[in-house]
Enzyme design. Sequence first.
Site, PDB file in Angstrom:
ATOM      1  N   ARG A 105       2.549 -11.834 -19.816  1.00  0.00           N
ATOM      2  CA  ARG A 105       3.708 -11.685 -18.929  1.00  0.00           C
ATOM      3  C   ARG A 105       4.947 -12.239 -19.618  1.00  0.00           C
ATOM      4  O   ARG A 105       5.009 -13.434 -19.908  1.00  0.00           O
ATOM      5  CB  ARG A 105       3.459 -12.436 -17.619  1.00  0.00           C
ATOM      6  CG  ARG A 105       4.549 -12.298 -16.566  1.00  0.00           C
ATOM      7  CD  ARG A 105       4.172 -13.106 -15.327  1.00  0.00           C
ATOM      8  NE  ARG A 105       2.879 -12.687 -14.796  1.00  0.00           N
ATOM      9  CZ  ARG A 105       2.152 -13.404 -13.929  1.00  0.00           C
ATOM     10  NH1 ARG A 105       2.601 -14.585 -13.509  1.00  0.00           N
ATOM     11  NH2 ARG A 105       0.995 -12.949 -13.486  1.00  0.00           N
ATOM     12  N   HIS A 149       0.588 -17.078 -18.195  1.00  0.00           N
ATOM     13  CA  HIS A 149       0.514 -15.687 -18.655  1.00  0.00           C
ATOM     14  C   HIS A 149       1.426 -15.446 -19.854  1.00  0.00           C
ATOM     15  O   HIS A 149       1.148 -14.596 -20.692  1.00  0.00           O
ATOM     16  CB  HIS A 149       0.922 -14.739 -17.537  1.00  0.00           C
ATOM     17  CG  HIS A 149      -0.153 -14.454 -16.531  1.00  0.00           C
ATOM     18  ND1 HIS A 149      -1.068 -13.435 -16.694  1.00  0.00           N
ATOM     19  CD2 HIS A 149      -0.437 -15.043 -15.347  1.00  0.00           C
ATOM     20  CE1 HIS A 149      -1.868 -13.393 -15.644  1.00  0.00           C
ATOM     21  NE2 HIS A 149      -1.513 -14.367 -14.804  1.00  0.00           N
ATOM     22  N   ASP A 156      -5.226 -11.246 -15.116  1.00  0.00           N
ATOM     23  CA  ASP A 156      -5.569 -11.114 -13.700  1.00  0.00           C
ATOM     24  C   ASP A 156      -6.403  -9.848 -13.565  1.00  0.00           C
ATOM     25  O   ASP A 156      -5.958  -8.763 -13.966  1.00  0.00           O
ATOM     26  CB  ASP A 156      -4.311 -10.993 -12.845  1.00  0.00           C
ATOM     27  CG  ASP A 156      -3.466 -12.263 -12.847  1.00  0.00           C
ATOM     28  OD1 ASP A 156      -4.043 -13.357 -13.040  1.00  0.00           O
ATOM     29  OD2 ASP A 156      -2.242 -12.157 -12.657  1.00  0.00           O
ATOM     30  N   GLU A 218      -6.728 -18.866  -7.404  1.00  0.00           N
ATOM     31  CA  GLU A 218      -6.670 -17.401  -7.476  1.00  0.00           C
ATOM     32  C   GLU A 218      -7.977 -16.885  -8.085  1.00  0.00           C
ATOM     33  O   GLU A 218      -8.219 -17.078  -9.276  1.00  0.00           O
ATOM     34  CB  GLU A 218      -5.483 -16.947  -8.326  1.00  0.00           C
ATOM     35  CG  GLU A 218      -4.137 -17.383  -7.759  1.00  0.00           C
ATOM     36  CD  GLU A 218      -2.958 -17.058  -8.673  1.00  0.00           C
ATOM     37  OE1 GLU A 218      -1.816 -17.129  -8.192  1.00  0.00           O
ATOM     38  OE2 GLU A 218      -3.188 -16.738  -9.864  1.00  0.00           O
ATOM     39  N   HIS A 221      -7.692 -14.876 -11.560  1.00  0.00           N
ATOM     40  CA  HIS A 221      -6.886 -15.416 -12.662  1.00  0.00           C
ATOM     41  C   HIS A 221      -7.773 -16.162 -13.662  1.00  0.00           C
ATOM     42  O   HIS A 221      -8.425 -17.149 -13.309  1.00  0.00           O
ATOM     43  CB  HIS A 221      -5.847 -16.368 -12.045  1.00  0.00           C
ATOM     44  CG  HIS A 221      -4.928 -17.038 -13.015  1.00  0.00           C
ATOM     45  ND1 HIS A 221      -3.569 -16.841 -12.989  1.00  0.00           N
ATOM     46  CD2 HIS A 221      -5.153 -17.923 -14.012  1.00  0.00           C
ATOM     47  CE1 HIS A 221      -2.993 -17.598 -13.922  1.00  0.00           C
ATOM     48  NE2 HIS A 221      -3.949 -18.261 -14.564  1.00  0.00           N
TER      49      HIS A 221
END
Length: 239
Positions: A105, A149, A156, A218, A221
């Site tokens: 990301r 990320h 994910d 999460e 993740h």
Amino acid sequence: MRRPLAAIALFAAIGWSAGSLAEQPPALSPAKTAAAANLVDIRTLVPDIAEDIKYAGHDNFVGVPVDGYRAPKCFLLRPVAEALARVEHELRAQHLRLKLWDCYRPARAVANFVRWAHDLNDQRTKPRHYPALDKSKLLDGYIATVSGHSRGSTADLTVERCATDGTRCEPLDMGTDFDFFDVRAHTDAPGITPQQRANRQLLRGAMERGGFRNYPMEWWHYTFTPEPTPHTIYDVPVQ
């Protein structure tokens, strides 16, 4: 040692104060291309891996394509991509497959998330992504000002079960959607069904065997450990 002005501006955009800079934040890589950052497209290793890269489109908690996502692709640092490919191949022997929602990301995407989180007037995605949470609380553990990320070692994802011929794959029931900001999305959350818990454990087992560690808040993740560049973040666009 003086920091480049561009790096200081970026850290300020994603929430780092002058005091935070003094506490040695992660270094921003000068890489301008994926190749320079050693980021590779997972499809160069697994050409038919299932992908639904959420932040490249409108189906995400922001509701629009996110800064830095110019194509729906999954990039990871090469050792991480190779490890994820091994997980995928192990699962295929069981008629299972991974489905990827996000990988590397860009730092500018994280800055986009933070700006959105501060805009309390934009509540368009609340019913689907944070129905029981006040938006002002999203920065308290759900949206990070600096995301792992951006180090290129986190993905994910979920698991799909496929027909024996490898077609007609359907995601396993994990109890919540991706990016559902609620305690039910915690990997070991109470209140989910035994089957949903078993499905989460199946994913966690496969990923842990591949060298990945889960983020407990999460279920989707996972971060490869040890990370190849644990103190470096990247801002190369996904394209």
